[in-house]
Design an enzyme around this catalytic site. Structure first.
Site, mmCIF file in Angstrom:
data_model
loop_
_atom_site.group_PDB
_atom_site.id
_atom_site.type_symbol
_atom_site.label_atom_id
_atom_site.label_comp_id
_atom_site.label_asym_id
_atom_site.label_seq_id
_atom_site.Cartn_x
_atom_site.Cartn_y
_atom_site.Cartn_z
ATOM 1 N N GLY A 53 -16.988 34.350 34.619
ATOM 2 C CA GLY A 53 -17.176 35.876 34.181
ATOM 3 C C GLY A 53 -15.792 36.352 33.554
ATOM 4 N N GLU A 108 -10.429 38.575 37.773
ATOM 5 C CA GLU A 108 -11.783 38.774 37.944
ATOM 6 C C GLU A 108 -12.637 39.792 37.088
ATOM 7 O OE1 GLU A 108 -14.491 37.523 38.963
ATOM 8 O OE2 GLU A 108 -14.621 37.287 41.085
ATOM 9 N N ASP A 109 -13.720 39.514 36.836
ATOM 10 C CA ASP A 109 -14.828 40.245 36.010
ATOM 11 C C ASP A 109 -15.055 41.732 36.862
ATOM 12 O OD1 ASP A 109 -16.384 38.754 37.530
ATOM 13 O OD2 ASP A 109 -17.936 38.337 35.842
ATOM 14 N N ASP A 112 -17.725 43.615 43.408
ATOM 15 C CA ASP A 112 -18.797 44.209 43.788
ATOM 16 C C ASP A 112 -18.856 44.521 45.539
ATOM 17 O OD1 ASP A 112 -21.553 45.232 43.910
ATOM 18 O OD2 ASP A 112 -22.451 43.012 43.783
ATOM 19 N N ASP A 168 -22.289 38.153 33.018
ATOM 20 C CA ASP A 168 -23.769 37.539 32.755
ATOM 21 C C ASP A 168 -24.706 37.965 33.684
ATOM 22 O OD1 ASP A 168 -22.771 36.112 34.820
ATOM 23 O OD2 ASP A 168 -24.470 34.783 34.744
ATOM 24 N N ARG A 174 -22.900 36.782 28.146
ATOM 25 C CA ARG A 174 -21.471 36.549 28.090
ATOM 26 C C ARG A 174 -20.729 37.153 26.928
ATOM 27 N NH1 ARG A 174 -20.374 34.624 33.135
ATOM 28 N NH2 ARG A 174 -21.598 32.760 33.916
HETATM 29 P P1 IMP Z 1 -19.070 40.284 45.609
HETATM 30 O O1 IMP Z 1 -19.039 39.183 46.274
HETATM 31 O O2 IMP Z 1 -20.262 40.980 45.798
HETATM 32 O O3 IMP Z 1 -17.889 41.117 45.291
HETATM 33 O O4 IMP Z 1 -19.412 39.507 44.082
HETATM 34 C C1 IMP Z 1 -18.734 39.580 42.870
HETATM 35 C C2 IMP Z 1 -19.677 38.760 41.868
HETATM 36 O O5 IMP Z 1 -20.756 39.090 41.863
HETATM 37 C C3 IMP Z 1 -18.990 38.779 40.558
HETATM 38 O O6 IMP Z 1 -17.650 37.750 40.247
HETATM 39 C C4 IMP Z 1 -19.941 38.579 39.705
HETATM 40 O O7 IMP Z 1 -20.118 37.359 39.258
HETATM 41 C C5 IMP Z 1 -21.386 39.089 40.299
HETATM 42 N N1 IMP Z 1 -21.524 40.370 40.011
HETATM 43 C C6 IMP Z 1 -21.743 41.537 40.844
HETATM 44 N N2 IMP Z 1 -22.267 42.404 40.112
HETATM 45 C C7 IMP Z 1 -22.139 42.041 38.825
HETATM 46 C C8 IMP Z 1 -22.997 42.788 37.677
HETATM 47 O O8 IMP Z 1 -23.163 44.112 37.592
HETATM 48 N N3 IMP Z 1 -23.181 42.094 36.485
HETATM 49 C C9 IMP Z 1 -22.727 40.765 36.615
HETATM 50 N N4 IMP Z 1 -22.421 39.951 37.540
HETATM 51 C C10 IMP Z 1 -22.166 40.704 38.842
#
Ligand code: IMP
Length: 188
Positions: A53, A108-109, A112, A168, A174
């Site tokens: 991402g 990072e992209d 969350d 994505d 992407r």
């Molecule tokens: P976390 O462990 O919940 O912080 O997960 C983060 C990962 O979830 C990111 O690197 C993304 O790959 C994916 N992700 C979370 N929210 C989104 C979104 O709105 N669109 C796309 N990918 C997301």
């Protein structure tokens, strides 16, 4: 209208950030990173992109960094528990060089829940870098489950599922140059 444009029109709702807005913010972030690291006179900044991402953001960002730097990539998979990440990550592709005693910036992209990134930073900290900072384009703080604050953050966004500019859904979207909200009908 070509079929792809029609597909985007049908599946992407609100455009949160258009190309010009993203470009301006990425430039501001690069200026901040330059201002923070330039006075340190470091020999090398290792910029680590989290695949896949981060690649679009990273390629735009690094071209505006006026610092000696190298790039590396890491691919991880988080063990999903239902729709949420569990916080345990598995390295699918490790970085190619040692980061011991190096200044490291993770790209990072989106952050969350923060579980994936917390686990990744723990993994990399164990290799004893000289410094480790975190840069994310997007942040969904309302979903945070751990105490994790990125050092550099492009935009704060609400709890919507977004795609484009590297992000994505099931591997797609992407290449979309803007960041938009994927309509719930597209994945429900
Ligand atoms: P976390 O462990 O919940 O912080 O997960 C983060 C990962 O979830 C990111 O690197 C993304 O790959 C994916 N992700 C979370 N929210 C989104 C979104 O709105 N669109 C796309 N990918 C997301």
């Amino acid at each position: 209208m070509n079929p792809w444009a029609k597909h985007l029109e049908e599946n992407i709702g609100e455009v949160l950030f258009d190309e010009a807005t993203i470009a301006k913010r990425v430039q501001e972030m690069a200026q901040q990173i330059n201002a923070d690291y330039q006075p340190l006179n470091i020999e090398e900044l290792v910029v680590i992109g989290v695949l896949r991402g981060s690649v679009v953001f990273m390629s735009d960002l690094i071209r505006q960094l006026q610092l000696p730097l190298t790039i590396d990539f890491i691919a991880i998979s988080s063990y999903a528990k239902g729709t949420r990440t569990s916080g345990t990550v598995r390295i699918l592709k490790d970085i190619s060089e040692s980061i011991t005693d190096k200044h490291v910036l993770i790209i990072e992209d989106i952050v969350d829940t923060g579980l994936t990134l917390q686990c990744l930073t723990d993994l990399l900290q164990a290799r004893r870098p000289k410094s480790l900072r975190l840069c994310t384009l997007l942040d969904k703080p309302s979903r945070r489950m751990v105490d994790l604050t990125p050092d550099y953050r492009g935009f704060e966004i609400p709890d919507d599922f977004v795609v484009g500019y590297g992000l994505d859904y099931a591997g797609h979207y992407r290449q979309v140059p803007y960041i938009g909200v994927l309509k719930p009908e597209a994945y429900q």
